[in-house]
Design a protein around this motif. Structure first.
Motif, PDB file in Angstrom:
ATOM      1  N   MET A  16       0.839  -1.199   0.000  1.00  0.00           N
ATOM      2  CA  MET A  16       0.000   0.000   0.000  1.00  0.00           C
ATOM      3  C   MET A  16       0.871   1.244   0.000  1.00  0.00           C
ATOM      4  SD  MET A  16      -1.424   0.144   3.921  1.00  0.00           S
ATOM      5  CE  MET A  16      -2.132   1.759   3.660  1.00  0.00           C
ATOM      6  N   GLU A  17       0.322   2.332  -0.531  1.00  0.00           N
ATOM      7  CA  GLU A  17       1.020   3.617  -0.593  1.00  0.00           C
ATOM      8  C   GLU A  17       0.155   4.684   0.037  1.00  0.00           C
ATOM      9  OE1 GLU A  17       3.807   3.891  -4.412  1.00  0.00           O
ATOM     10  OE2 GLU A  17       1.750   3.387  -4.977  1.00  0.00           O
ATOM     11  N   ASN A  18       0.795   5.584   0.783  1.00  0.00           N
ATOM     12  CA  ASN A  18       0.100   6.709   1.411  1.00  0.00           C
ATOM     13  C   ASN A  18       0.907   7.983   1.207  1.00  0.00           C
ATOM     14  OD1 ASN A  18      -2.266   5.617   3.208  1.00  0.00           O
ATOM     15  ND2 ASN A  18      -0.575   4.189   3.526  1.00  0.00           N
ATOM     16  N   GLU A  19       0.217   9.112   1.273  1.00  0.00           N
ATOM     17  CA  GLU A  19       0.879  10.415   1.200  1.00  0.00           C
ATOM     18  C   GLU A  19       0.435  11.280   2.364  1.00  0.00           C
ATOM     19  OE1 GLU A  19       0.527  12.477  -2.501  1.00  0.00           O
ATOM     20  OE2 GLU A  19       2.182  11.353  -3.410  1.00  0.00           O
ATOM     21  N   ILE A  20       1.408  11.949   2.973  1.00  0.00           N
ATOM     22  CA  ILE A  20       1.136  12.876   4.071  1.00  0.00           C
ATOM     23  C   ILE A  20       1.571  14.265   3.611  1.00  0.00           C
ATOM     24  CG2 ILE A  20       1.562  13.417   6.491  1.00  0.00           C
ATOM     25  CD1 ILE A  20       2.573  10.499   6.802  1.00  0.00           C
ATOM     26  N   ALA A  21       0.616  15.174   3.486  1.00  0.00           N
ATOM     27  CA  ALA A  21       0.946  16.547   3.093  1.00  0.00           C
ATOM     28  C   ALA A  21       1.484  17.306   4.302  1.00  0.00           C
ATOM     29  CB  ALA A  21      -0.284  17.247   2.531  1.00  0.00           C
ATOM     30  N   PHE A  22       2.452  18.198   4.062  1.00  0.00           N
ATOM     31  CA  PHE A  22       2.986  19.001   5.168  1.00  0.00           C
ATOM     32  C   PHE A  22       3.209  20.441   4.722  1.00  0.00           C
ATOM     33  CE2 PHE A  22       6.870  17.487   3.105  1.00  0.00           C
ATOM     34  CZ  PHE A  22       7.692  18.607   3.114  1.00  0.00           C
ATOM     35  N   ASN A  23       3.106  21.341   5.688  1.00  0.00           N
ATOM     36  CA  ASN A  23       3.414  22.762   5.535  1.00  0.00           C
ATOM     37  C   ASN A  23       4.297  23.176   6.696  1.00  0.00           C
ATOM     38  OD1 ASN A  23       1.795  24.524   3.401  1.00  0.00           O
ATOM     39  ND2 ASN A  23       0.505  22.787   3.990  1.00  0.00           N
ATOM     40  N   GLN A  24       5.354  23.902   6.392  1.00  0.00           N
ATOM     41  CA  GLN A  24       6.231  24.380   7.458  1.00  0.00           C
ATOM     42  C   GLN A  24       6.673  25.806   7.140  1.00  0.00           C
ATOM     43  OE1 GLN A  24       7.065  23.173  10.390  1.00  0.00           O
ATOM     44  NE2 GLN A  24       8.407  24.891  10.846  1.00  0.00           N
ATOM     45  N   VAL A  25       6.526  26.697   8.125  1.00  0.00           N
ATOM     46  CA  VAL A  25       6.949  28.085   7.962  1.00  0.00           C
ATOM     47  C   VAL A  25       8.399  28.211   8.423  1.00  0.00           C
ATOM     48  CG1 VAL A  25       6.574  30.468   8.681  1.00  0.00           C
ATOM     49  CG2 VAL A  25       4.609  28.980   8.257  1.00  0.00           C
ATOM     50  N   VAL A  26       9.247  28.768   7.560  1.00  0.00           N
ATOM     51  CA  VAL A  26      10.646  29.005   7.886  1.00  0.00           C
ATOM     52  C   VAL A  26      10.884  30.515   7.870  1.00  0.00           C
ATOM     53  CG1 VAL A  26      13.046  28.542   7.277  1.00  0.00           C
ATOM     54  CG2 VAL A  26      11.294  26.824   6.813  1.00  0.00           C
ATOM     55  N   GLU A  27      11.298  31.069   9.004  1.00  0.00           N
ATOM     56  CA  GLU A  27      11.538  32.509   9.107  1.00  0.00           C
ATOM     57  C   GLU A  27      12.802  32.886   8.323  1.00  0.00           C
ATOM     58  OE1 GLU A  27       9.562  34.578  10.705  1.00  0.00           O
ATOM     59  OE2 GLU A  27       8.249  33.134  11.735  1.00  0.00           O
ATOM     60  N   LEU A  28      12.706  33.991   7.568  1.00  0.00           N
ATOM     61  CA  LEU A  28      13.866  34.515   6.842  1.00  0.00           C
ATOM     62  C   LEU A  28      13.690  36.029   6.713  1.00  0.00           C
ATOM     63  CD1 LEU A  28      16.500  33.550   5.502  1.00  0.00           C
ATOM     64  CD2 LEU A  28      15.298  33.615   3.328  1.00  0.00           C
ATOM     65  N   ASP A  29      14.362  36.775   7.598  1.00  0.00           N
ATOM     66  CA  ASP A  29      14.215  38.229   7.641  1.00  0.00           C
ATOM     67  C   ASP A  29      14.553  38.840   6.288  1.00  0.00           C
ATOM     68  OD1 ASP A  29      13.488  38.131  10.268  1.00  0.00           O
ATOM     69  OD2 ASP A  29      15.484  38.617  11.054  1.00  0.00           O
ATOM     70  N   GLY A  30      13.675  39.764   5.855  1.00  0.00           N
ATOM     71  CA  GLY A  30      13.915  40.498   4.618  1.00  0.00           C
ATOM     72  C   GLY A  30      13.413  39.817   3.365  1.00  0.00           C
ATOM     73  N   ALA A  31      12.940  38.594   3.480  1.00  0.00           N
ATOM     74  CA  ALA A  31      12.476  37.870   2.289  1.00  0.00           C
ATOM     75  C   ALA A  31      11.160  38.466   1.794  1.00  0.00           C
ATOM     76  CB  ALA A  31      12.293  36.396   2.603  1.00  0.00           C
ATOM     77  N   ASN A  32      11.079  38.674   0.489  1.00  0.00           N
ATOM     78  CA  ASN A  32       9.842  39.141  -0.145  1.00  0.00           C
ATOM     79  C   ASN A  32       9.705  38.459  -1.498  1.00  0.00           C
ATOM     80  OD1 ASN A  32      11.403  40.679  -2.080  1.00  0.00           O
ATOM     81  ND2 ASN A  32      11.659  42.235  -0.491  1.00  0.00           N
TER      82      ASN A  32
END
Length: 522
Positions: A235-251
């Motif tokens: 069997m195959e499964n997928e787990i979706a993920f979201n992670q916020v990574v802080e990076l000062d000045g990024a736009n």
């Protein structure tokens, strides 16, 4: 007031050096007391996890482990399929000249090949060819000169330069835990034999000082069912993920580079609310790395002089790493695998495990060329009573070319490969069509040199020499002349030359053109 340079600071993240080694790791694996003897090995596979990367003087020490996964037929009356998982730790020192303690480094490992020798029913010798690559970077602050102060009537020449300023980097360790339910059509788990975990669907977006990283964890599980036949199930499964990574000045204009390292994973069967093993608990540990670079147009001082004093400039150059080109493409591999005469015919395929390896990476004729192979293991149920479970290995070579206009051999190509898709279909009882899609992220780096002024010196003009100069000079232009060069040579200004000669800065000087120069009165 003495002369002073007006300086602006910016940050760089230059590659100090890298080293790649290929080594053979060998280890004897003992069958646990709770497992039956080995009659025949079905499949040997492994994952490599690099968990340490420490810098010293001109060296980097990398450490980690290879997780060996062995499927075998037991040497007992049941002739059942069993599995062994064993860790082989490693630690190697790579030579990287110029590296100092505390510098940031990244190491990646790839298993190029695995083989075994069955010593007896309780011991198996495993050999793995491991390639380790380590890259060390130095984050430092540099300066460029944008002007000069401290003296009247200073004439300056500036050059517009596109400058990449390193915003910074951040590393986040992310642990994903999730219980996955078996589909209702699947029988209950008796024993998990093998798990494979990979990251897919990688993506990100930027949101004012944050990088939101997205992806999927693909979990493939081979298990023995708790049914009358002790059948093999996949069997195959997928787990979706979201992670916020802080990076000062990024736009939204920031150049972002995101990378992932799978550090460890654990997948086990757990009971559901009815007390049956119908859930799979996955715990995946990964590191997410984010780098940000801001590209901006700046004016850098390239030359200066004064009509009232003699100025001399000391110059040097700043070496910068620069991305020459980036590209995304796919390697699509499709091949019909003919089972050899010694392999039994296929009744049902449980799983096809595909892994890639790269044997060559080079730039040639404005193309990045990647050569390698995809190793495929077909685990299947056969029509042979003596060998009901069988594994067939097949390597499919590939060659992939990416056109990069202007790329030269002295530039450095980097690639990141992802196994995006792998599936199969039966053509006949002894033929299987395999389809593999590998995502390719290509980056070509080059070195950029920026000339900068780092010191300025002032001395008095030789007034007698200035006074002896003619009041009016008719100058005949030479190849590569410019209004700036002429004005500097005769101690006047570009504005004065344009006014007297009724020309402007956009006009192109032709060889032999007459330029009227009026001596500037001190």
């Amino acid at each position: 007031m003495s002369l002073e340079l007006v300086k602006e600071a910016f940050k760089v993240n230059n590659l100090i050096g890298e080293d790649t080694i290929q080594t053979v790791i060998e280890n004897d694996i003992i069958v646990p007391d709770t497992k039956p003897d080995i009659a025949r090995v079905l499949l040997l596979d492994g994952d490599v996890f690099v968990t340490g990367c420490d810098t010293g003087t001109d060296r980097v020490v990398t450490s980690g482990c290879i997780v060996c996964k062995i499927l075998y037929i037991s040497d007992d009356s049941s002739r059942s399929v069993k599995s062994i998982i064993s860790n082989i730790p490693f630690s190697y020192t790579l030579d990287v000249p110029g590296v100092r303690s505390g510098m940031k480094c990244r190491a990646k490992g790839l298993i190029e090949h695995m083989d075994y020798n069955l010593l007896n029913g309780r011991k198996i010798n495993v050999k793995a060819i491991l390639t380790l690559n380590c890259r060390a970077n130095d984050e430092t602050e540099r300066e460029y000169c944008s002007g000069i102060t401290g003296l009247e009537d200073i004439q300056v020449l500036k050059e517009n330069v596109m400058l990449n300023s390193f915003l910074g980097s951040n590393k986040v360790n992310y642990v994903i835990k999730e219980d996955l339910e078996l589909p209702s059509s699947k029988p209950t788990i008796a024993e998990i034999l093998k798990n494979d975990v990979k990251i897919s669907g990688k993506d990100f977006k930027i949101d004012d000082g944050k990088v939101i990283v997205r992806g999927d964890i693909s979990v493939s599980t081979l298990y023995i069912a708790d049914d009358d036949n002790r059948s093999l199930q996949f069997m195959e499964n997928e787990i979706a993920f979201n992670q916020v990574v802080e990076l000062d000045g990024a736009n939204e204009d920031t150049l972002i580079d995101v990378d992932y390292d799978l550090i460890d994973y654990k997948v086990e069967a757990v009971e559901d609310s009815d007390g049956e093993l119908r859930n799979i608990r996955a715990e995946v540990n990964l590191n997410i790395y984010v780098d940000g670079t801001s590209s901006r147009d700046v004016e850098i001082l390239s030359d200066a002089y004064s009509t009232k004093a003699r100025i001399s400039l000391e110059k040097n150059t700043i070496d910068l790493d620069e991305v020459f080109a980036e590209n995304r493409s796919q390697i699509i591999i499709k091949d019909v695998v003919n089972l050899s005469e010694c392999s039994p015919e296929v009744s049902e395929i449980f799983n096809v495990l595909s892994k890639y390896s790269v044997s060559d990476l080079r730039i040639e004729d404005e193309r990045v060329i990647i050569e390698g192979a995809v190793q495929n293991n077909l685990l299947y149920l056969s029509n042979n009573d003596e060998q009901p479970i069988f594994n067939f290995k097949k390597d499919i070579p590939f060659k992939h070319e990416i056109e990069i206009k202007g790329a030269t051999k002295d530039m450095k190509p980097e690639i990141a490969l992802d196994l995006e898709h792998s599936n199969y279909s039966m053509v006949s009882s002894n033929q299987v069509e395999i389809r593999v899609v590998i995502g390719v992220k290509t980056k070509v780096d080059t070195k950029k040199q920026i000339p900068v002024v780092n010191k300025v010196f002032e001395a008095q003009l030789d007034e007698k020499k200035v006074q002896s100069m003619p009041s009016i000079i008719i100058y005949i232009t030479q190849p590569e002349d410019s209004l700036w060069k002429i004005a500097k040579k005769y101690g006047t200004t570009v504005d004065m030359l344009m006014k007297v000669n009724n020309i402007n800065e956009r006009d192109v000087l032709t060889v032999g053109q007459q330029i009227l120069v009026l001596r500037k009165v001190i």
